[in-house]
Design an enzyme around this catalytic site. Structure first.
Site, mmCIF file in Angstrom:
data_model
loop_
_atom_site.group_PDB
_atom_site.id
_atom_site.type_symbol
_atom_site.label_atom_id
_atom_site.label_comp_id
_atom_site.label_asym_id
_atom_site.label_seq_id
_atom_site.Cartn_x
_atom_site.Cartn_y
_atom_site.Cartn_z
ATOM 1 N N HIS A 1 48.099 46.738 38.283
ATOM 2 C CA HIS A 1 47.695 46.658 39.990
ATOM 3 C C HIS A 1 49.607 47.036 39.733
ATOM 4 O O HIS A 1 50.151 46.312 39.633
ATOM 5 C CB HIS A 1 47.984 45.698 40.937
ATOM 6 C CG HIS A 1 48.257 45.665 41.777
ATOM 7 N ND1 HIS A 1 49.137 46.280 42.913
ATOM 8 C CD2 HIS A 1 46.683 45.881 43.415
ATOM 9 C CE1 HIS A 1 48.712 46.113 43.738
ATOM 10 N NE2 HIS A 1 47.533 46.405 44.179
ATOM 11 N N CYS B 1 45.661 51.697 43.653
ATOM 12 C CA CYS B 1 47.623 50.813 43.226
ATOM 13 C C CYS B 1 47.768 50.666 41.424
ATOM 14 O O CYS B 1 48.253 49.361 41.732
ATOM 15 C CB CYS B 1 47.488 49.622 44.087
ATOM 16 S SG CYS B 1 47.512 49.363 46.159
ATOM 17 N N LYS C 1 41.823 38.145 49.872
ATOM 18 C CA LYS C 1 40.545 38.524 48.481
ATOM 19 C C LYS C 1 39.782 36.656 48.366
ATOM 20 O O LYS C 1 38.599 37.943 47.912
ATOM 21 C CB LYS C 1 40.973 39.045 47.531
ATOM 22 C CG LYS C 1 42.220 39.698 47.335
ATOM 23 C CD LYS C 1 42.497 40.513 46.298
ATOM 24 C CE LYS C 1 43.640 41.829 46.173
ATOM 25 N NZ LYS C 1 43.310 42.806 46.943
ATOM 26 N N GLN D 1 42.599 38.961 41.353
ATOM 27 C CA GLN D 1 41.167 39.495 41.098
ATOM 28 C C GLN D 1 40.521 38.499 40.568
ATOM 29 O O GLN D 1 39.379 38.210 40.856
ATOM 30 C CB GLN D 1 40.787 41.067 40.615
ATOM 31 C CG GLN D 1 42.035 41.762 41.254
ATOM 32 C CD GLN D 1 40.867 42.299 43.013
ATOM 33 O OE1 GLN D 1 40.016 41.961 42.662
ATOM 34 N NE2 GLN D 1 41.780 43.322 43.552
ATOM 35 N N ASP E 1 48.922 38.276 36.518
ATOM 36 C CA ASP E 1 48.113 38.093 38.540
ATOM 37 C C ASP E 1 46.534 37.854 38.398
ATOM 38 O O ASP E 1 45.957 37.903 38.046
ATOM 39 C CB ASP E 1 48.316 39.354 38.130
ATOM 40 C CG ASP E 1 47.458 40.105 39.457
ATOM 41 O OD1 ASP E 1 47.138 39.529 40.336
ATOM 42 O OD2 ASP E 1 48.127 41.352 39.985
HETATM 43 N N1 PLP Z 1 47.071 42.134 41.914
HETATM 44 C C1 PLP Z 1 46.060 43.258 41.988
HETATM 45 C C2 PLP Z 1 45.042 43.377 40.928
HETATM 46 C C3 PLP Z 1 45.349 43.301 42.919
HETATM 47 O O1 PLP Z 1 44.128 43.457 43.378
HETATM 48 C C4 PLP Z 1 46.581 43.338 43.906
HETATM 49 C C5 PLP Z 1 45.780 43.572 45.661
HETATM 50 O O2 PLP Z 1 45.105 44.971 45.890
HETATM 51 C C6 PLP Z 1 47.585 42.703 44.161
HETATM 52 C C7 PLP Z 1 48.351 42.489 42.984
HETATM 53 C C8 PLP Z 1 48.318 42.660 45.485
HETATM 54 O O3 PLP Z 1 48.005 41.352 46.251
HETATM 55 P P1 PLP Z 1 48.558 41.404 47.926
HETATM 56 O O4 PLP Z 1 48.581 42.923 47.724
HETATM 57 O O5 PLP Z 1 47.802 40.425 48.373
HETATM 58 O O6 PLP Z 1 49.685 40.794 47.361
#
Ligand code: PLP
Length: 413
Positions: free
Chosen positions: A130, A371, A233, A210, A207
């Protein structure tokens, strides 16, 4: 009542679904089919009520006031930290509460990487990250002279572990890898990956955005250096999340933001910082949100994450099986280990048109680049549609989605 120890077949998923008030609403006159949980998850009444109760009965700032409400608010906030730490199997004093994954990864970038990296060093990321796990590293690279290396993926959307290992050259100081891809659904073997990295002295940032919503996660067992997560999430409120870091890293890291809460003593000659994790929590935090996240952890814990994972595997198998029968529909991401996230393309239809027409049928899916521009470039399209499920979805909703998709395809293709 805790269902965590109950036999899998005995769980009444319809009753669990009824805990989510929003899921009973209609959209465009049709019953809502919410297939966008990878974007943000829906909230059970227990989470909404915990947040509401905090504002109605306990609202005060944390760690400042000696009065009763201040003590209650601090206890509720620190209680949420302890619950989340227990859920992850880590120590509470190694858990920094943040606004989400984005903040958590930026904290590592600014407080760990920026002071340490230099020209000649490399940061290794994977093609399925992401933007939140790419852009902070680019900012660090720009300012330190380090370079970014990319580990590739296999045609079915798994990480190419041989390529990843080969990319772990002596110059790599940090590896940033997602636990579960938000586009492909791929579950990466982060435990093995972190072991490989550790042997080579590479610091690992996982990270977990998910992963937490879908499966039991034992952060201590993964053996990473940093684990980032986002609360919204995993049934929690938006603007909540955390960074877990090994104590030795937190002790050695300078603060990222300065202000109240993160200090022990301030003089104009200099400031003595607070101990971790408070050193990294400057200013008034999202107290009510984290109280809600604590309730989300309780809620998920009562169902049992193993039950959640099994339920979602069953829903995913159903959805994937039905989608594979559709002519001209291509599922993007077919790794052997997948969470309930299905990106897809339909020949002759643009992803945004599909999502817009599905919405008119009451079906919420996401369309776009998710993203993940570099991953989209690899797929060779600017956008996909994505149906992402949670344990509160139903087989009947999968049938409704398939019906809506068939109707929409007739209009578009
Ligand atoms: N990393 C992954 C894999 C994600 O799916 C997301 C959110 O869509 C994020 C990071 C970013 O999360 P946040 O916007 O809640 O900080």
């Amino acid at each position: 009542m805790s269902l965590a120890a109950a036999p899998a077949g005995s769980i009444d998923w319809a009753r669990i679904r009824a805990d989510f008030p929003l899921l009973s609403r209609q959209v465009h006159g049709k019953p809502l089919v919410y297939f966008d949980s990878a974007n943000t998850g829906q909230k059970p009444a227990a989470v909404i009520e915990a947040t509401d109760d905090f504002y109605r009965r306990h609202n005060a700032n944390v760690s400042r006031a000696v009065h009763m409400l201040g003590t209650e608010a601090t206890e509720a906030y620190e209680g949420a930290r302890r619950k989340l730490a227990a859920h992850l199997n880590v120590r509470a004093n190694e858990l920094v509460l943040t606004s989400g994954t984005t903040f958590a990864i930026n904290l590592v970038a600014y407080s760990w990487a920026l002071p340490r990296l230099q020209p000649g060093d490399a940061i290794l990321v994977t093609r399925m990250e992401h933007h939140a796990n790419i852009v902070p590293w680019q900012l660090v690279a720009e300012r330190t002279g380090a370079t970014i290396k990319v580990a590739d993926i296999t045609p079915d959307g798994a990480l190419d572990l041989d390529a990843l290992q080969a990319a772990m050259t002596a110059d790599v100081r940090l590896l940033a890898v997602t636990h579960v891809s938000n586009v492909l659904g791929t579950v990466n073997p982060v435990r093995d990956i972190c072991r490989m990295a550790r042997k080579r002295g590479i610091v690992t940032v996982v990270d977990g955005s998910q992963a937490l919503p879908h499966m039991p996660v034992d952060v201590a067992a993964i053996g990473c250096d940093f684990y980032a997560l986002t609360g919204h999430k995993m049934c929690g409120p938006t603007g909540t999340g955390a960074l877990w870091a090994r104590g030795e890293h937190l002790e050695a890291m300078p603060p990222f933001l300065g202000g109240g809460e993160m200090i022990r003593e301030v003089r104009f000659e200099g400031t003595v910082f607070n101990d971790p994790p408070h050193r990294f929590e400057a200013g008034t935090p999202n107290i009510a949100g984290h109280v809600g996240l604590g309730a989300a952890v309780d809620y998920l814990g009562a169902i049992g994450m193993a039950h959640v994972a099994a339920r979602e595997a069953e829903l995913l198998a159903h959805l994937t099986g039905e989608m594979r029968k559709v002519d001209g529909l291509r599922i993007i991401g077919n790794a052997p280990e997948k969470a309930a996230v299905v990106s897809f393309l339909v020949e002759g239809a643009h992803a945004h048109d599909l999502a817009t027409l599905l919405d008119l049928e009451g079906v919420a899916v996401r369309s776009g680049h998710h993203c993940a521009h570099p991953l989209m470039a690899w797929i060779g399209v600017p956008a996909t549609c994505r149906a992402s499920l949670a344990f509160y979805n139903t087989h009947a909703e999968i049938e409704a989605f398939m019906g809506a998709l068939s109707k929409v395809r007739k209009l578009l293709c």
